[in-house]
Design a protein around this motif. Sequence first.
Motif, PDB file in Angstrom:
ATOM      1  N   ALA B 109       4.324  -1.202  -1.548  1.00 42.63           N
ATOM      2  CA  ALA B 109       3.268  -1.766  -0.870  1.00 42.63           C
ATOM      3  C   ALA B 109       1.778  -0.977  -1.280  1.00 42.63           C
ATOM      4  N   LEU B 110       1.944   0.280  -0.889  1.00 36.57           N
ATOM      5  CA  LEU B 110       0.974   1.053  -0.988  1.00 36.57           C
ATOM      6  C   LEU B 110       0.073   1.150  -2.166  1.00 36.57           C
ATOM      7  N   PRO B 111       0.762   1.267  -3.359  1.00 36.46           N
ATOM      8  CA  PRO B 111      -0.313   1.189  -4.748  1.00 36.46           C
ATOM      9  C   PRO B 111      -1.108  -0.024  -4.832  1.00 36.46           C
ATOM     10  N   VAL B 112      -0.380  -1.261  -4.218  1.00 35.41           N
ATOM     11  CA  VAL B 112      -0.985  -2.546  -4.337  1.00 35.41           C
ATOM     12  C   VAL B 112      -2.313  -2.289  -3.773  1.00 35.41           C
ATOM     13  N   THR B 113      -2.207  -1.894  -2.366  1.00 34.43           N
ATOM     14  CA  THR B 113      -3.526  -1.912  -1.396  1.00 34.43           C
ATOM     15  C   THR B 113      -4.300  -0.764  -2.133  1.00 34.43           C
ATOM     16  N   VAL B 114      -4.066   0.311  -2.407  1.00 29.10           N
ATOM     17  CA  VAL B 114      -4.781   1.164  -2.896  1.00 29.10           C
ATOM     18  C   VAL B 114      -5.624   0.569  -4.423  1.00 29.10           C
ATOM     19  N   SER B 115      -4.758   0.059  -5.171  1.00 28.87           N
ATOM     20  CA  SER B 115      -5.476  -0.606  -6.469  1.00 28.87           C
ATOM     21  C   SER B 115      -6.556  -1.552  -5.977  1.00 28.87           C
ATOM     22  N   ILE B 116      -6.267  -2.356  -4.959  1.00 33.15           N
ATOM     23  CA  ILE B 116      -7.240  -3.474  -4.585  1.00 33.15           C
ATOM     24  C   ILE B 116      -8.586  -2.719  -3.971  1.00 33.15           C
ATOM     25  N   VAL B 117      -8.176  -1.778  -3.004  1.00 30.32           N
ATOM     26  CA  VAL B 117      -9.416  -1.332  -2.307  1.00 30.32           C
ATOM     27  C   VAL B 117     -10.144  -0.353  -3.237  1.00 30.32           C
ATOM     28  N   LEU B 118      -9.462   0.311  -4.126  1.00 29.90           N
ATOM     29  CA  LEU B 118     -10.518   1.309  -5.046  1.00 29.90           C
ATOM     30  C   LEU B 118     -11.273   0.546  -5.662  1.00 29.90           C
ATOM     31  N   GLY B 119     -10.331  -0.314  -6.521  1.00 30.44           N
ATOM     32  CA  GLY B 119     -11.224  -1.151  -7.581  1.00 30.44           C
ATOM     33  C   GLY B 119     -12.108  -2.240  -7.018  1.00 30.44           C
ATOM     34  N   GLY B 120     -11.906  -2.504  -5.680  1.00 26.52           N
ATOM     35  CA  GLY B 120     -12.936  -3.328  -5.040  1.00 26.52           C
ATOM     36  C   GLY B 120     -14.038  -2.357  -4.558  1.00 26.52           C
TER      37      GLY B 120
END
Lengths: 380, 325
Positions: B109-120
């Motif tokens: 789950a962490l890579p998903v959230t990190v991807s969303i948040v950093l991209g955002g």
Amino acid sequence: MTEPQLLETPDREPGGTSEPGVRKPQTVARTRRRGGDDRSAETPYLQVRDLTVTFPTADGPVRAVQGLSYTLSLGRTLAVVGESGSGKSVSSMAIMGLHDPSSTRITGSISVGGQEIVGMSPAQLRRHRGGTAAMIFQDPPSSLHPYFTVGDQIVEAYRAHHKVSKRVARDRAVDLLGRVGIPNPRRRLDDHPHQFSGGMRQRAMIAMALVNDPKLLIADEPTTALDVTVQAQILDLIMDLQQDFGSAVLFITHDLGVVAEIADDVLVMYGGRAVEHGRVEAILGRPQHPYTWGLLESIPAVSGEPTRLHPIPGLPPSLLALPTGCSFHPRCEFAGRLDGACTRELPDLISRAADTTRTSRCHLPDPEQVFQTEILPRLP
Amino acid sequence: MLIYLLRRIASAVSVIVVTLVASFGLFFVAPTDPAGVICGQRCTPERYADISASLNLDEPVVQQVGEYLKGLVAGRTYHSGGLTIDCDAPCLGYSYTLGQPVTKLIGQALPVTVSIVLGGAVVYLAVGILAGVVAARRRGTYLDRIMVGTSLGINAVPYFVLALLVALYATFLPHAGYHPLLENPLTWAVGLLAAWLTLGVANAAAYTRYARASMIETLGEDYIRTARAKGISERRVVYRHGLRAAVTPIATIFGLDLAFQLTGAIFTEAMFGLPGLGVLTLRAFNQYDLPVLMAGVLIGSVVLVAMNLLVDILYTILDPRVRLG
């Protein structure tokens, strides 16, 4: 408010109609003086003519400078004296071309080295700023960028006007830092301003201003933020560098002690207008304007019996609504003697018969007499 | 600097341990019955006892905390219904409802959230700061007012409504979904685009105002006047001298925002069906999946403390006057 209405406001009208006529004797007087001078032939490097700086605001136009005219030659120092809001800083910012054109209206003429500054294009102004004219600001801790090294800031100033490599510019910065008396300049180049002492910061500021060899140097209260011994050093430095560079120095200050030390000529400003102008010995020795008298009286005596300070009563005028007639009349103890002339009519900036090298703006028929008999005995 | 760092890390660890113990207390001492929830409708006493034992619920709370901490460092072994499950360090527990080690679930789950948040974050920092600078330079003009008004308008809409509107109406955006970055960077980016834009727009609105305020303050500084007096271009004055200084306070807000978003971009994940930390924690909460919840709290506290430390270190890089120690 539209422009024609501006010109017809009561306090403006007398000056507006009579001033152009007045300015002529002044320029005649100056040329004559220069004629007898050894630096006769050259035209003044800086010529300010009928300069008006207005800031339109929601409450109406703020007239920060009105009908200001003076000249300054290379190698000479003109001190502009006045309290906050007298227009001394605003007029020098106009000479630097530092006013935001979208919120400032500037009329009249400013000629620096033969180039007209008023109405110059932004690209030309950029070459002028820091190139032909440079400015030393007061309070170096806030005037130097805290995030960049001193070297970076000087290098940037040099490269803004010279297409040279960083190395060359750094060498130039080292050279300048050495000349303004910073020990070990090559090493100090990479220091940030906060690693410098107050005096050193001002020296760095001066180095930055001089890096492009400007022929006009404007110093805006460069010693106010410094303690007294450092003040003296900085003043000496500016005078020495002026000798070396042969530049014209416009020195803005409210410290008459500093004026006496460094100025050739003095311009006293009040409420956006020149009220007295002439050579330093004349203005400080035999001043003709009650405001200049007030400035002299308010200098604290450092020797002898402790006495009370004599401040000028009242407050500086609002530039939104200058007093009618002479702007200084509400604070002038002599205004009552002249049968209301001071409240009705703006006095002209004139030279009195005896002395054509100086001008003053006062209704008193013989102000020097008043100074000798009434003011001088009061001075410490 | 090094001593300062060690001291900060030590205090960070102690904050995390305290948080952990406190959440342990809240979850395990609370008058609920985790084993009963996991056991479900068709529960037998044997199965109940088995689950209790595997969750160490039969032991004293202090010992449970000890086991948990030991698992984090050295790993532990679960016994459940005759099965032996090895949970390698760092062991965050075992989720019985999902039948998986929590570490693995978090790892997914962490890579998903990190991807969303950093991209955002890239979107909202770029858009927000740029818009803020433009508004600051044209302060008081109609453009400035329109920009500030739009920004306030966007922020007045609850975030989940905004996300829902994008999910429902922005159909021109590529279909959202998570594909690991290392498999194919392009599909990764395409699948996250909608989430980035949503998170980006909502936060860009706020960052426009932060940047505008900070920039207006900086542009009034004396050193900006000095920069102009040098004769450098206005663009250089604004971006090199102005923005350089204006960005410091924005970095503070960004650090805290980032920590908050990393602990769960719940709405963004839920609206776009992205299996991130927020969704995982929310599911765990509904199903009373204690080990996963515990892990969520732990990660949240670690991220918060780490971001605070990071911001402080960032300060020394941004502002040469700041020295740690």
